[in-house]
Design an enzyme around this catalytic site. Structure first.
Site, PDB file in Angstrom:
ATOM      1  CE  LYS A   1      -3.955   2.106   2.647  1.00 22.91           C
ATOM      2  NZ  LYS A   1      -4.691   1.826   4.017  1.00 22.91           N
TER       3      LYS A   1
ATOM      4  CG  HIS B   1      -3.087   4.971   0.201  1.00 20.05           C
ATOM      5  ND1 HIS B   1      -3.000   4.083  -0.687  1.00 20.05           N
ATOM      6  CD2 HIS B   1      -4.283   4.867   0.997  1.00 20.05           C
ATOM      7  CE1 HIS B   1      -4.143   3.374  -0.524  1.00 20.05           C
ATOM      8  NE2 HIS B   1      -4.876   3.972   0.464  1.00 20.05           N
TER       9      HIS B   1
END
Length: 232
Positions: A112, A114
């Site tokens: 991921k 963010h």
């Protein structure tokens, strides 16, 4: 002979109850199925078919009871993506219900970029980690999980699976004399807890049902004779 490297959940009652549950749930099926190794297997175990709350909760109960009976000590649970994610979560819930509250974590297949970022979700990986998965065919998922756990500074300590197929693994397309479970135990030095083994399935087939079950028993037994590993 008993495979001493795989922790026995109990005297066999739990294993037989689990096999019955898997058959009645349609998770353990009979017919002709092609395995990852390219073999034609007379049975197939698909844990993805534990697909409602009742079945998943019952499955977690089997895992938790087998783990508590095994005597394996661990500090937290890790579930490898993707099937291991709901397994780790529900087993952690069931263990807490039985008085053994431990943290759990799992990984994403894609990092991921963010928020908190990274590939790991849940509690920080630390201490002795128990990996929870459905089956081990080649030990690939276990090796990937081990690498993630070590990279986080924790210790990959044990693996819990639903069914030990007790059959030869393949390396580079060639059969070897050990199973994936034996590889994880002997080469990677980790304990393994299996709720049930192929031997338990054969016992169930020999004691339950009529002509149809006898046919399944003959086919599964022949498969075991051809691809089974020497225990011990």
């Amino acid at each position: 002979m008993v495979d001493v490297g795989v922790q026995a959940p109990n005297d066999g009652v739990l294993a037989q109850d689990f096999v019955r549950f898997a058959v009645e749930s349609g998770v353990l099926r009979f017919g002709e199925f092609k395995t990852k190794a390219g073999r034609m297997s007379p049975y197939f175990f698909n844990a993805g078919l534990f697909d409602d709350g009742a079945k998943l909760g019952r499955l977690a109960e089997f895992y938790a009871k087998a783990l508590l009976a095994s005597g394996i000590e661990f500090d937290m649970i890790f579930g490898p993506a993707y099937k291991g994610i709901p397994l780790a979560a529900t087993v952690a819930v069931e263990l807490a219900r039985l008085g053994r509250n431990v943290p759990f974590a799992y990984n994403r297949k894609e990092a991921k970029d963010h928020g908190e970022g990274g590939t790991l979700v849940g509690a920080p990986l630390k201490g002795r980690v128990l990996i929870v998965d459905d089956v081990m065919s080649a030990g690939t998922a276990a090796r990937e999980s081990i690498a993630l756990i070590k990279a986080a500074g924790a210790t990959p300590h044990a693996v819990a699976i639903a069914l030990d197929r007790q059959e030869k693994a393949t390396e580079n397309g060639v059969d070897v004399e050990h199973s994936a479970v034996q590889y994880v135990r002997n080469q990677l030095g980790m304990q393994v807890c299996a709720i049930a083994k192929l031997a338990d399935l054969l016992l169930y087939l020999s004691k339950n049902g009529g002509a149809e079950m006898r046919v399944h028993h003959e086919r599964v037994f022949a498969y075991r004779q051809k691809y089974g590993v020497t225990e011990g």
